[in-house]
Write a protein that holds these residues in place. Structure first.
Motif, short mmCIF file in Angstrom:
data_model
loop_
_atom_site.label_atom_id
_atom_site.label_comp_id
_atom_site.label_asym_id
_atom_site.label_seq_id
_atom_site.Cartn_x
_atom_site.Cartn_y
_atom_site.Cartn_z
N LEU A 96 0.81 -1.22 0.00
CA LEU A 96 0.00 0.00 0.00
C LEU A 96 0.85 1.27 0.00
CD1 LEU A 96 -2.83 -0.93 2.53
CD2 LEU A 96 -3.10 -0.44 0.09
N LYS A 97 2.15 1.14 -0.21
CA LYS A 97 3.03 2.30 -0.11
C LYS A 97 2.57 3.41 -1.06
CE LYS A 97 7.94 3.48 0.06
NZ LYS A 97 9.32 2.96 -0.12
N GLY A 98 2.30 4.59 -0.48
CA GLY A 98 1.85 5.72 -1.28
C GLY A 98 0.37 5.70 -1.59
N ARG A 99 -0.33 4.65 -1.17
CA ARG A 99 -1.77 4.54 -1.42
C ARG A 99 -2.49 4.21 -0.12
NH1 ARG A 99 -2.29 0.18 -6.12
NH2 ARG A 99 -0.93 -0.97 -4.68
N GLU A 100 -3.80 4.26 -0.16
CA GLU A 100 -4.60 3.86 1.00
C GLU A 100 -5.89 3.20 0.51
OE1 GLU A 100 -6.26 7.05 3.34
OE2 GLU A 100 -5.99 8.47 1.70
N ILE A 101 -6.49 2.45 1.40
CA ILE A 101 -7.75 1.77 1.06
C ILE A 101 -8.89 2.72 1.38
CG2 ILE A 101 -9.22 -0.20 1.60
CD1 ILE A 101 -6.65 -1.74 2.26
N LEU A 102 -9.58 3.18 0.34
CA LEU A 102 -10.65 4.15 0.48
C LEU A 102 -11.99 3.48 0.76
CD1 LEU A 102 -9.65 6.40 -2.56
CD2 LEU A 102 -8.99 6.66 -0.16
N TYR A 103 -12.11 2.21 0.40
CA TYR A 103 -13.37 1.49 0.59
C TYR A 103 -13.05 0.00 0.62
CZ TYR A 103 -17.86 -0.66 -0.71
OH TYR A 103 -18.98 -1.45 -0.75
N HIS A 104 -13.69 -0.73 1.50
CA HIS A 104 -13.50 -2.19 1.54
C HIS A 104 -14.75 -2.81 2.16
CE1 HIS A 104 -11.10 -5.97 2.94
NE2 HIS A 104 -11.69 -6.15 1.77
N ARG A 105 -15.34 -3.74 1.44
CA ARG A 105 -16.53 -4.40 1.97
C ARG A 105 -16.58 -5.84 1.51
NH1 ARG A 105 -22.99 -2.80 1.27
NH2 ARG A 105 -23.77 -4.65 2.33
N ASP A 106 -16.92 -6.72 2.45
CA ASP A 106 -17.23 -8.12 2.12
C ASP A 106 -18.73 -8.22 1.89
OD1 ASP A 106 -14.56 -8.98 2.61
OD2 ASP A 106 -14.98 -8.95 4.76
N GLY A 107 -19.13 -8.70 0.74
CA GLY A 107 -20.55 -8.86 0.44
C GLY A 107 -20.83 -10.26 -0.04
N PRO A 108 -22.10 -10.58 -0.30
CA PRO A 108 -22.45 -11.94 -0.72
C PRO A 108 -21.84 -12.33 -2.06
CG PRO A 108 -24.35 -10.47 -0.83
CD PRO A 108 -23.28 -9.73 -0.11
N GLU A 109 -21.54 -11.36 -2.94
CA GLU A 109 -20.98 -11.68 -4.25
C GLU A 109 -19.46 -11.60 -4.28
OE1 GLU A 109 -22.90 -12.89 -6.38
OE2 GLU A 109 -24.75 -12.38 -5.33
N GLY A 110 -18.84 -11.14 -3.19
CA GLY A 110 -17.40 -11.06 -3.18
C GLY A 110 -16.92 -9.94 -2.27
N SER A 111 -15.59 -9.80 -2.20
CA SER A 111 -14.96 -8.75 -1.40
C SER A 111 -14.42 -7.69 -2.36
CB SER A 111 -13.83 -9.33 -0.55
OG SER A 111 -14.35 -10.28 0.37
N VAL A 112 -14.81 -6.45 -2.13
CA VAL A 112 -14.49 -5.37 -3.06
C VAL A 112 -13.77 -4.26 -2.31
CG1 VAL A 112 -15.43 -3.68 -4.69
CG2 VAL A 112 -16.50 -5.93 -4.48
N ALA A 113 -12.73 -3.69 -2.94
CA ALA A 113 -11.98 -2.59 -2.34
C ALA A 113 -11.69 -1.54 -3.39
CB ALA A 113 -10.67 -3.10 -1.73
N VAL A 114 -11.62 -0.29 -2.95
CA VAL A 114 -11.13 0.81 -3.78
C VAL A 114 -9.83 1.29 -3.17
CG1 VAL A 114 -11.55 3.14 -4.63
CG2 VAL A 114 -13.44 1.52 -4.48
N VAL A 115 -8.75 1.27 -3.96
CA VAL A 115 -7.42 1.63 -3.49
C VAL A 115 -6.93 2.81 -4.31
CG1 VAL A 115 -5.06 0.83 -3.14
CG2 VAL A 115 -6.96 -0.77 -2.86
N GLY A 116 -6.38 3.82 -3.63
CA GLY A 116 -5.87 4.99 -4.36
C GLY A 116 -5.45 6.08 -3.42
#
Length: 583
Positions: free
Chosen positions: A484-504
């Motif tokens: 994650l160097k220089g970036r951060e996780i802006l969104y992360h959620r585990d849902g029934p269809e999968g685990s989704v993250a927004v990184v930037g």
């Protein structure tokens, strides 16, 4: 058959019990692949197939277990049911084609229609054979038990051998049969085993002196001990099934995020579950003395082992990465890598799953009263356990994920396991209940606080790195920090269809990417040309652009580019994952 030595006959019986367990998992895995074609999502297909598969088994256990009391020759009935399984699965590709044509207009829209239409479609395809599969343990327990005292050993051994066969089926199907034969030939080839088993047991059932084929008037041999209350034992079976299947769904998710989402990961995790559960059942068949306290301690230790395992979960991605870089990319390296993963998973999951596998044979021992009813008691116990598994698969695999993330779902399984110890304590004195209540309170505290779980370690999949990188051998925290160097996780959620993250980078929309199940699906900057061309190539060549359909929302760039055309009146973006839409 009369001249065959008894030990050879027993060996042949257990060989076919192993074989039918093997084919059961062949069918489950191939049916998951078939249903994914209809439902459009491997995650939903897995939960629906497991749910319907277990629901059919539960119904079969209940109906066939009860019928075993009245059956003059339970083994002959079992042979007939194996023949039905074999014929149905030999014709399954044709049955599936007919079902797909009939349901062509169904939406399978999540979450409601996915559950209703998906479950209904799966029931049409799977209910007949799975109900028949429920015959194995109740009917053979009744057939092979010469007296009520031997029933526990026979029941545990049948359960262990059948489950060991299922473990082999999970491995061979995912790694060999489907890649080599494809889906239709895989399911049709497996049907030959069931048809052969049907012929064997039909011949055996007609042989003189077959156990279980005696006249119903044979005197019963009753146990001398006073019967225990049945409800707490059945409740342990039901809640234990619910907790194990909730646990299995979470570990499928954790395994996919650590190893990469593939049929190989699914087969590995499933086979480890089945292997350890089979071993737990086999251990019970060797126990000399089993009492009510045995069930209590088994369930309490099960909850404690699950709670201890919780604190290792966020270490899995780094551990899987280190195992991956030990091997190369050749054919032999592929086999070695997955053998190492299987060994590692077995070591980590062995204790809780051994205890899980021991629970049902122990519960059966506490329930059995006389020889004539052991089939019914086995059937009812397995039925309520499998019904719990069904609800655990559907709720723990789909519904609970709408409101909770992976650590909460996992700790829900821990709470349920602790509650089974409290239920089992009803068979014992007050001090056992106090101990179980303390365990349940500790599990609830874990659920509320969720200590020691770093969710961010699952946002970016380490499985993408197949070779060692400069920080591969650093601590897990340092390893993930480098990613994650220089970036951060802006969104992360585990849902029934999968685990989704927004990184930037926060505040910079051009430095963002979306990750689905740990894998980069799209990046606003580096994938910009591709995302733009996906809109403009069809947009520039189309004669009319009034109505636009985009399959997959992703980052939304493609949909945004289509708004540049003045004649576009409507844009429909079809996205199967709520988490992607929200991201």
């Amino acid at each position: 058959m009369k001249r065959v030595p008894p030990h050879l006959r027993r060996f042949a019986i257990f060989l076919f019990v192993f074989g039918t367990g093997f084919t059961g998992l062949v069918y489950e895995i191939t049916w998951q692949k078939y249903l994914a074609r209809l439902l459009g999502s491997d995650t939903s297909a897995t939960a629906v197939v497991i749910g319907v598969f277990l629901g059919g088994l539960s119904l079969g256990y209940l109906l066939i277990g009860r019928h075993s009391v009245r059956a003059g020759n339970p083994m002959k009935l079992y042979a007939l049911l194996e023949a039905i399984i074999g014929v149905w699965c030999a014709l399954f590709p044709l049955i599936f084609d007919g079902c797909r044509a009939w349901t062509a207009g169904w939406s399978f829209a999540p979450p409601l229609w996915m559950l209703i239409e998906g479950t209904g479609c799966a029931a049409l395809l799977m209910l007949v054979p799975t109900v028949c599969m429920g015959a194995t343990i109740p009917l053979l327990t009744r057939s092979l038990s010469v007296d009520v005292n031997a029933a526990t050993r026979i029941h545990a051994r049948l359960y262990a051998v059948n489950t060991a066969g299922a473990c082999g089926g999970a491995l061979i199907t995912g790694f060999v049969l489907i890649p080599v034969l494809g889906l239709p030939l895989t399911v049709m080839s497996a049907s030959a085993v069931n048809l052969t088993a049907a012929l064997f047991f039909a011949i055996l059932a007609s042989a003189p002196g077959t156990a279980g084929s005696a006249d119903a008037s044979t005197p019963e041999q009753a146990l001398s001990a006073a019967p225990l209350p049945a409800f707490p034992i059945y409740a342990v079976g039901f809640l234990g099934g619910f907790s194990v299947m909730t646990l299995e769904n979470v570990l499928f998710r954790i395994g996919a995020l650590s190893l990469g989402s593939s049929s190989y990961s699914f087969s590995l995790v499933l086979s480890v579950f089945l292997f350890a559960i089979a071993a737990g059942s086999a251990i019970v068949s060797r126990l000399g003395r089993i009492g009510p306290s045995t069930l209590f301690w088994n369930q309490l230790l099960f909850a404690i082992a699950l709670a201890a395992l919780y604190f290792t979960l966020d270490l899995w991605p780094a551990a899987a990465h280190r195992i991956r870089i030990l091997t190369g990319s050749g054919t032999t390296d592929f086999a070695l890598h997955h053998a190492l993963i299987f060994a590692a998973l077995t070591c980590v999951l062995a204790l809780p799953l051994l205890l899980s596998g021991a629970a049902l044979p122990i519960a059966f021992h506490l329930l059995k009263r006389n020889l004539n009813t052991v089939g019914r008691q086995s059937g009812v116990l397995l039925s309520v356990n499998t019904l719990g598994c069904l609800l655990g698969s559907l709720l723990g695999g789909i519904a609970i994920y709408h409101a909770a993330d992976s650590p909460r779902v996992y700790l829900t399984a821990v709470v349920l396991a602790a509650f089974t110890a409290l239920v089992a304590a009803r068979l014992l004195s007050r001090r056992y209940r106090y101990l179980a209540a303390a365990g349940l309170f500790a599990a609830l505290t874990l659920l509320v606080l969720q200590p020691g779980f770093a969710r961010d370690r699952f946002a970016i999949g380490l499985f993408r790195f197949q070779r060692a990188i400069s920080f591969s051998h650093d601590s897990p925290a340092t390893l993930h920090a480098h990613l994650l160097k220089g970036r951060e996780i802006l969104y992360h959620r585990d849902g029934p269809e999968g685990s989704v993250a927004v990184v930037g980078t926060r505040g910079n929309q051009l430095e963002r990417g979306i990750f689905v199940n740990g894998k980069a699906d799209s990046d606003v900057r580096h994938d910009r040309r591709t995302l733009t061309l996906l809109a403009h190539l069809p947009g520039l060549f189309a004669e009319r652009r009034h109505r636009v359909a985009i399959i997959g929302l992703g980052t939304g760039v493609t949909a945004g580019e289509m708004t540049l055309y003045d004649d576009v009146q409507s844009i429909d973006a079809a996205e199967i994952s709520f988490e992607v839409e929200e991201a």
